[in-house]
Write a protein that holds these residues in place. Structure first.
Motif, PDB file in Angstrom:
ATOM      1  N   ARG A  19      -6.393   7.457 -10.166  1.00 30.12           N
ATOM      2  CA  ARG A  19      -5.636   6.203 -10.058  1.00 30.12           C
ATOM      3  C   ARG A  19      -5.757   5.567  -8.679  1.00 30.12           C
ATOM      4  O   ARG A  19      -5.503   4.371  -8.525  1.00 30.12           O
ATOM      5  N   LYS A  37     -15.270   6.232  -4.486  1.00 29.05           N
ATOM      6  CA  LYS A  37     -14.127   5.614  -3.817  1.00 29.05           C
ATOM      7  C   LYS A  37     -13.759   6.298  -2.509  1.00 29.05           C
ATOM      8  O   LYS A  37     -12.764   5.954  -1.887  1.00 29.05           O
ATOM      9  N   ILE A  41       0.852  -1.191   0.000  1.00 29.01           N
ATOM     10  CA  ILE A  41       0.000   0.000   0.000  1.00 29.01           C
ATOM     11  C   ILE A  41       0.884   1.234   0.000  1.00 29.01           C
ATOM     12  O   ILE A  41       1.791   1.362   0.833  1.00 29.01           O
ATOM     13  N   PRO A  98      -1.221  -0.382  -4.996  1.00 24.64           N
ATOM     14  CA  PRO A  98      -2.478   0.333  -4.731  1.00 24.64           C
ATOM     15  C   PRO A  98      -2.238   1.595  -3.905  1.00 24.64           C
ATOM     16  O   PRO A  98      -1.542   1.560  -2.890  1.00 24.64           O
ATOM     17  N   TYR A 143      -7.927  -0.966   3.887  1.00 27.94           N
ATOM     18  CA  TYR A 143      -6.970  -1.588   2.969  1.00 27.94           C
ATOM     19  C   TYR A 143      -7.494  -2.960   2.520  1.00 27.94           C
ATOM     20  O   TYR A 143      -7.494  -3.291   1.327  1.00 27.94           O
ATOM     21  N   ALA A 152     -10.502  -2.882   0.130  1.00 31.62           N
ATOM     22  CA  ALA A 152     -10.161  -2.462  -1.229  1.00 31.62           C
ATOM     23  C   ALA A 152      -9.352  -3.509  -1.961  1.00 31.62           C
ATOM     24  O   ALA A 152      -9.445  -3.630  -3.192  1.00 31.62           O
ATOM     25  N   LEU A 153      -8.554  -4.283  -1.233  1.00 33.62           N
ATOM     26  CA  LEU A 153      -7.709  -5.298  -1.850  1.00 33.62           C
ATOM     27  C   LEU A 153      -8.404  -6.643  -1.964  1.00 33.62           C
ATOM     28  O   LEU A 153      -7.828  -7.596  -2.496  1.00 33.62           O
ATOM     29  N   ARG A 200      -6.861   3.786  -5.274  1.00 31.66           N
ATOM     30  CA  ARG A 200      -7.818   2.734  -4.956  1.00 31.66           C
ATOM     31  C   ARG A 200      -8.908   3.264  -4.021  1.00 31.66           C
ATOM     32  O   ARG A 200     -10.079   2.932  -4.162  1.00 31.66           O
TER      33      ARG A 200
END
Length: 416
Positions: free
Chosen positions: A161, A185, A110, A132, A392, A395-396, A163
């Motif tokens: 761009r 987002k 990250i 990300p 995190y 989003a991942l 995340r």
């Protein structure tokens, strides 16, 4: 409240403007978040500008060239990039490409950028492949209209761009054109602090408290904390001081100090103002515990949150803040619950709120008690870190970190 392995194996690179001992809310936040994530098992690194030629001191007003150096803040690797110059908030840092490349080569899951920060935005825009990217949007660019307009396309490119874009409060989103443009987002990540020094002051802080009480000599002690810049509303506070008894302690440094001292003399309150400059942590905690209330008089959306409010609340101190439209300030400390909120720039309303604390039996005590409770519930550093790791993971597409029993809360409140 969190399992020690909540962030195990996650590699996080924070990109900040500066890092303590440089003073400032964003600087304190980056350090607090980095340390708290590391405590939950993440591998954390910070890249930032070196704020001073010798790496010491607290002011980040540019004072000439500074070198690149690497240090460790406990488990957090901190690389401070040397500056040649700073123009229009852009820092010329020749080592930036090399040191960013070196950090990324160590392996990063990250990249977490803290904005506004034009230098890092431009640097990341030209990197073709990035891990990300998460962006904590601390504030819109409010006053630098021309520079902000010129910079806007580069900022939008990076936000597109990213995340996730993290707002410090939901209240700030609706008034920010940039956040609204990427609303899908945007997530909220309220800022937090290690509250233990404020909840349980050490012996040195108690000594400082006695010092500040002695200086007040039984009169009310009003406190302002922050850089002496336009959006802190210092001139409004000086005008309000004419209408209330007591002493105003101004904690902070900045470009408006000379003008503020002249205003104090012109208003006839200079003998009731203490210009404390930067205070060491224990002395600040002592001042918070000795004060009658924190005056938080922000007058623009550059004041998006106000971590000094959280410090005051954890100290059991009522907050007198301002209703800045589309800012999180009045959300952090709530009107009639943890303090009193007044219109922006209204010195008479600020003075009236201060007099209420003095004249209404039990009001200051109730507000201070509820302020402390809200700080413990919402603004602890471990809560913030766990929320960040959860964002995190979400989003991942990874499982959310596991929450453990709330032992940290029990310890803070003295239950264990």
């Amino acid at each position: 409240m969190n399992a020690p392995s909540a962030g195990a194996g996650l590699r996080v690179l924070h990109l900040g403007k500066f890092y303590p001992p440089a003073s400032g809310g964003m600087e304190a936040h980056v350090q607090t978040l980095a340390r708290a994530q590391a405590a939950l098992g993440a591998q954390v690194e910070v890249l930032c500008a070196n704020h001073a030629a010798d790496g010491a001191g607290t002011s980040h007003e540019f004072q000439g060239r500074s070198p690149t150096c690497e240090t460790w803040d406990g488990p957090v690797r901190v690389t401070r990039l040397g500056r040649l110059a700073s123009v229009a908030r852009m820092d010329a840092m020749p080592d930036l490409p090399r040191m960013l490349g070196r950090a990324l080569s160590r392996g990063v899951d990250i990249v977490h950028l803290h904005t506004p920060n034009p230098t890092w935005v431009l640097a990341l825009d030209v990197v073709r492949r990035l891990p990300p990217v998460f962006i904590t949007h601390h504030s819109d660019v409010i006053r630098q209209r021309v520079a902000g307009a010129l910079f806007k396309p580069f900022e939008a490119l990076l936000y597109a761009r990213a995340r996730r874009v993290l707002a410090t409060s939901e209240a700030y989103v609706s008034g920010s054109p940039l956040l609204r443009a990427f609303r899908g987002k945007v997530r909220a990540l309220p800022l937090g602090l290690d509250l233990a020094p404020y909840l349980h002051p050490c012996a040195a802080a108690r000594e400082a408290e006695a010092h500040w009480r002695a200086q007040a000599a039984g009169a009310p002690l009003w406190l302002m904390v922050g850089r002496l810049v336009y959006y802190k509303g210092l001139f409004t506070a000086l005008q309000a001081l004419r209408r209330v008894p007591g002493r105003l302690v101004v904690v902070g440094q900045g470009p408006l100090e000379a003008e503020a001292r002249r205003r104090a003399r012109a208003l006839g309150v200079a003998d009731r103002v203490t210009w404390a400059g930067y205070l060491p942590p224990d002395s600040l905690v002592g001042a918070l515990h000795a004060a009658t209330a924190l005056w938080f008089c922000g007058n623009a959306r550059s004041e998006a949150y106000g971590l000094s409010q959280v410090e005051a609340m954890a100290s059991g101190l009522p907050v007198l803040n301002t209703a800045i439209p589309h800012s999180g300030v009045a959300w952090v400390s709530l009107h009639e619950q943890t303090g009193l909120t007044v219109p922006v720039g209204d010195a008479e309303a600020l003075a009236a709120a201060a007099r209420r604390l003095l004249e209404e039996p039990g009001l200051a005590q109730r507000l201070g008690r509820e302020a402390r409770e809200r700080a413990v519930a919402e603004f602890r550093h471990d809560v913030m870190a766990w929320r960040s790791l959860s964002l995190y993971s979400e989003a991942l597409g990874r499982p959310a970190p596991v929450m453990a029993p709330d032992v940290a809360l029990l310890r803070l409140t003295g239950s264990v």
